[in-house]
Write a protein that holds these residues in place. Sequence first.
Motif, PDB file in Angstrom:
ATOM      1  N   ASN A 150     -12.451  78.879  -1.596  1.00 48.94           N
ATOM      2  CA  ASN A 150     -11.112  77.730  -1.758  1.00 48.94           C
ATOM      3  C   ASN A 150      -9.970  77.796  -0.333  1.00 48.94           C
ATOM      4  N   ARG A 151      -9.526  78.298  -0.084  1.00 46.20           N
ATOM      5  CA  ARG A 151      -8.773  79.095   1.046  1.00 46.20           C
ATOM      6  C   ARG A 151      -9.439  79.192   2.474  1.00 46.20           C
ATOM      7  N   TYR A 152      -9.942  79.799   2.466  1.00 43.28           N
ATOM      8  CA  TYR A 152     -10.377  80.688   3.477  1.00 43.28           C
ATOM      9  C   TYR A 152     -11.379  79.501   4.874  1.00 43.28           C
ATOM     10  N   LYS A 153     -10.947  79.155   6.231  1.00 44.14           N
ATOM     11  CA  LYS A 153     -11.419  78.745   6.848  1.00 44.14           C
ATOM     12  C   LYS A 153     -11.342  77.064   6.307  1.00 44.14           C
ATOM     13  N   LYS A 154     -10.480  77.000   4.902  1.00 42.26           N
ATOM     14  CA  LYS A 154     -10.096  75.436   4.567  1.00 42.26           C
ATOM     15  C   LYS A 154      -8.979  75.022   5.686  1.00 42.26           C
TER      16      LYS A 154
END
Length: 654
Positions: free
Chosen positions: A650-654
């Motif tokens: 949900n967050r990594y490289k988003k």
Amino acid sequence: CHLHMRNPFEIKTTFNRPKSGRILDWQESALDSQSQVQDIHDDARAGLNPFWLKLVMLCAFVVLGGRIFYLQIVQGKNFRALSESNRVRSQSILAPRGLILDSRGQTLAQNAASFNLIATPFDMPKNHGDLENEVGKAAPVFGFEAGELLKQIKSAGSNSLLSIVVKQNLSEEQAILFETRSSEFLGFSLQKIPVREYLEAEIFSHVLGYTGLVSQADLAGLDADKYDSVDFTGKSGIEAQYEKFLHGVNGRDMVEVDSTGKLQDVLGQNPPTPGNTLRLNIDKGLQEKLYAELDKAASPRAAAVAMNPKTGQVLAFISLPGFNNNLFAPGIASAEYGKLLNDKHLPLFNRLLAGTYPPGSTVKPMVAAAGLETGVIDQNTKIFDNGDLVVPNQFDASLNYHFHGWKPGGLGSMDVRSAIAMSSDIFFYQVAGGSPNGSMEGLGPDRLADFYKKFNLGSLTGIDLPGEKPGLVPTPDWKAKYFKGDELAGKWYLGDTYHLGIGQGDLLVTPLQVAEWTAIIANNGTGVTPQIADKALDEKGNVVWQNKPKVLVSNIISPNVLKIVQEGMRQTVLSGTAKALMALPITSAGKTGTSQFDGANPNRTHAWFTAYAPYENPEIVITVLVEAGGEGNAVAEPVVKDALDWWAKNRYKK
């Protein structure tokens, strides 16, 4: 002689008119003119000495003039204010506190309307009996202690215009009742105020904290001129830490009141300025995920923190159990507060930064770094772990002391990387205290303590929250002083050094400190101060304050040593005690920990796990403690794994 008769209408009588206002008729005047009583001339009267008469009159004028001067000039301002206070009052309009947002702009704390019952001593009866009757009449209607209010009125003084908060957070029914019957409650008034509303109270309770009525003790550390007697201030957490930004500027209403203090008209208004919006580094989604996973753990008492090792930004901050901080905003009832205080799980206690615990095997990467840096070991050093380190008594060869590893039968031959990965107690006993046969010298307690302190153990991290504890790094000198007078208890033994090398004994740390030293290793030897808040914004969205990264420690271990330690933590995931993390969609490194805390029952243990990801370029550290939870890999590790999985998706490289 000839008697000359004057016309009575021309006679200028010296009689005063009767009080009835009747005018003398001419016959009476005529008879008076023929009276036999002879006139007495003024110069024949006995008169006062003109000098004394003038002196008396002069004194009278001086006294009268002096009194007028005192009343009009000296006391004029006070009497004018007192007179005006019967008619015109300045009422404070409490400014709404600034919003608190997460890192993505989602609201965590906002404001809601509430009603307070206020008493103004000046408007209340001055006679004690009448005052008691007035207060006693209102007390059962609105549910407050009459005796307590009477004490406050006495303390403030009967002529005080400062408002006293009698009852916070009136129900809608009570507010309506007061509005319809306000004339019955002399000296009381209703105040509409903004109070805090926390949207997910228990999940964010320990990071946000709560607000309460400002006290004299609070004002000692605040700009008192900006606060009204019925104002609110942050009492704990972010609310207290960033009070100067969150508290706005109160406004003023100039109002006309009658002699009983009841509002008649609004004459003018200076509107309040809301507090600044505070944006945090906290990620609401990650916080919710960690909380949900931690809530499934074996113990209701736990803590978890997530942070960016490069910037120090705190992404999640949880202490369990949480509490409903909405109870405090309008004024917590004594029964509710007592319930929180008496809860055996201590929900008001912030375990993450104030709880100190033995860290167990989570310290082994630091011990490995110390051993490598000092040359006690190198990357090829081998120590055989047979599960039992036997130390003979130096005074009696027939007595032996046994220091057991976590695995009966042992782990076999260990080098520093595998010792970290498999958490070999036997290996780190000897790195810390040396081998019983003298083949390895060991670090010794003082050198080991110095390396712990390089990683900031025994000191505050400086996180922007109140209440942090520094923990304890024990040394022989500390022990001698602590047990002063008891030579036996104050002596430092080899066993003390062994325990220090595996995170047991008197070594105490906070979960936040474990996350910090994990971040130091992940960030190649540089530690950054943990930071909850990011920035403060004014009404127009302009940045009025920005938090900046602050280096806590740096260059404490050489790069080649750090690389070996990092590889050992990576092997923990690849082939060691945390292989469950291999299933993650990102690479990771970590360290399990299981620490004994009950001398009477060594099977009672705290469960630890700390990790960072991605391994090649770390962007997140997550540390979890479950009090009395059991084994770290069985209880704490799954929580970290699920949180990292969520973050990767949900967050990594988003």
